[in-house]
Enzyme design. Structure first.
Site, PDB file in Angstrom:
ATOM      1  N   PHE A  62       0.804  -1.215   0.000  1.00  0.00           N
ATOM      2  CA  PHE A  62       0.000   0.000   0.000  1.00  0.00           C
ATOM      3  C   PHE A  62       0.846   1.278   0.000  1.00  0.00           C
ATOM      4  CE2 PHE A  62      -2.513   2.968   2.879  1.00  0.00           C
ATOM      5  CZ  PHE A  62      -3.386   3.398   1.890  1.00  0.00           C
ATOM      6  N   TYR A  63       2.072   1.189   0.488  1.00  0.00           N
ATOM      7  CA  TYR A  63       2.886   2.391   0.632  1.00  0.00           C
ATOM      8  C   TYR A  63       3.227   2.996  -0.728  1.00  0.00           C
ATOM      9  CZ  TYR A  63       3.635   0.875   5.494  1.00  0.00           C
ATOM     10  OH  TYR A  63       3.478   0.493   6.803  1.00  0.00           O
TER      11      TYR A  63
END
Length: 354
Positions: A62-63
């Site tokens: 997700f980063y």
């Protein structure tokens, strides 16, 4: 600022640094773009961490919309340290809002997410693979069995959990133990001097069941650096509104830092990294110099009397049924005349090779 001490992660044989490198700002895409850094900007950060002896690196799919994993994979390959680093990534967040199976903790998404992470990271396995956030509906049995399958397939070395209720982690570990499946070794949670709630259940659960807790946001989104004394919530968009109690904590934190000749941030990181049940503190950085300052947080010890001041100022009073588990209450119901404990001091001295 040398990270030359390594400890076992949970009930495993995996040795990790007490300070882990967080890479949520590696990249400039997605949700984290506001404080993201380019590949050129984070390269010296990564190299500084390796040069100091650090080996525990944390990321997630997700980063920065996957850029963190892509950049991290390139940096690891450049440095030729894939076997040296303990590489951790996480899954849960959706990669396609129109697809109900493109997010959450189900087996279908879990396997697809790992395969995508491995491609971005440029590796055939990750050392620790974490469920990022409890989705409330996926059966825990499905998660645990899928973790075990991925371990057996050689795609992950160890499974773990992040941001889940303590009962969920306990059930997952118990199922793994009962069915001889790969056990969880890591539990990643928010923890700092202003956010100590995990001490109520998560930390003792981890100590009992063999999950090493890695603490994210040990500086409470930058609040414990003292930068936000006069307002502001820190860099996290969902950071809490700081209370008067929180702000009052900055005074003893500053006093301890001044007495030790270090920064408030270093005291806050040291306190977290050396708390019971904590395997490592996860720190990020916007520059190599900032990371060096954070890593130097382990170059000193907080004396017992100063630690007691911080503990008292930041203590979270027990509420509800938890009041019954305090030493005072237990003394009253068991025996006000006798001293009863688990094991005597020194019963199990630490095992070290130095």
């Amino acid at each position: 600022m040398a990270l030359d001490q390594y400890y076992l992660l949970g009930r495993s044989g995996l040795r990790v640094s007490r300070i882990a490198l967080g890479t949520m700002n590696f990249g400039t895409g997605g949700f984290h773009a506001a404080y993201g850094r380019t590949e050129a900007e984070v390269r010296p950060i990564f190299r500084a961490y390796l040069d100091a002896g650090g080996n525990f690196v944390d990321t997630a799919d997700f980063y920065t919309a996957g850029e963190s994993e892509t950049i991290l994979g390139k940096l690891i390959a450049e440095a030729g340290v894939r076997d040296r680093v303990v590489l951790t990534t996480k899954f849960t967040n959706s990669v396609d809002p129109a697809d109900p199976n493109a997010g959450g903790n189900g087996r279908k998404h879990m396997i697809r997410a790992l395969d995508a992470s491995l491609r971005r990271l440029g590796t055939d396995h990750v050392d620790v693979f974490l469920l990022h956030t409890w989705d409330r509906i996926t059966p825990v049995e499905e998660v645990v069995r899928t973790f075990d399958d991925l371990v057996r397939a050689g795609k992950i070395r160890y499974p773990g959990l992040s941001d889940v209720p303590s009962w969920y982690a306990a059930r997952a570990q118990t199922l793994a133990e009962a069915h001889a499946l790969a056990p969880m070794v890591n539990l990643q949670l928010p923890y700092s001097l202003v956010q100590r709630e995990i001490e109520t259940e998560h930390v003792p659960m981890g100590q009992t069941l063999g999950l090493g807790v890695t603490a994210w946001s040990p500086l409470a989104g930058g609040f414990l650096t003292g930068k936000y004394r006069d307002g502001g919530a820190g860099r996290l968009s969902d950071a809490p509104t700081w209370t008067e109690r929180d702000r009052q904590l900055l005074e003893p934190l500053q006093a301890v830092a001044d007495q030790l000749g270090v920064t408030m941030a270093q005291v806050a990181i040291n306190w977290v990294a050396t708390q019971p049940g904590i395997a490592a503190a996860i720190v990020g950085a916007s520059s190599a110099d900032q990371l060096g300052t954070s890593m130097a947080a382990l170059d000193f010890e907080i004396p017992a009397e100063l630690r007691a001041q911080l503990d008292e100022a930041s203590a979270v009073p027990p509420t509800s049924v938890y009041r019954m588990f305090t030493p005072a209450y237990q003394n009253w119901i068991v025996s006000p005349e006798l001293k009863i404990g688990d094991k005597p001091a020194g019963y199990a001295p630490p095992v070290r090779n130095w």
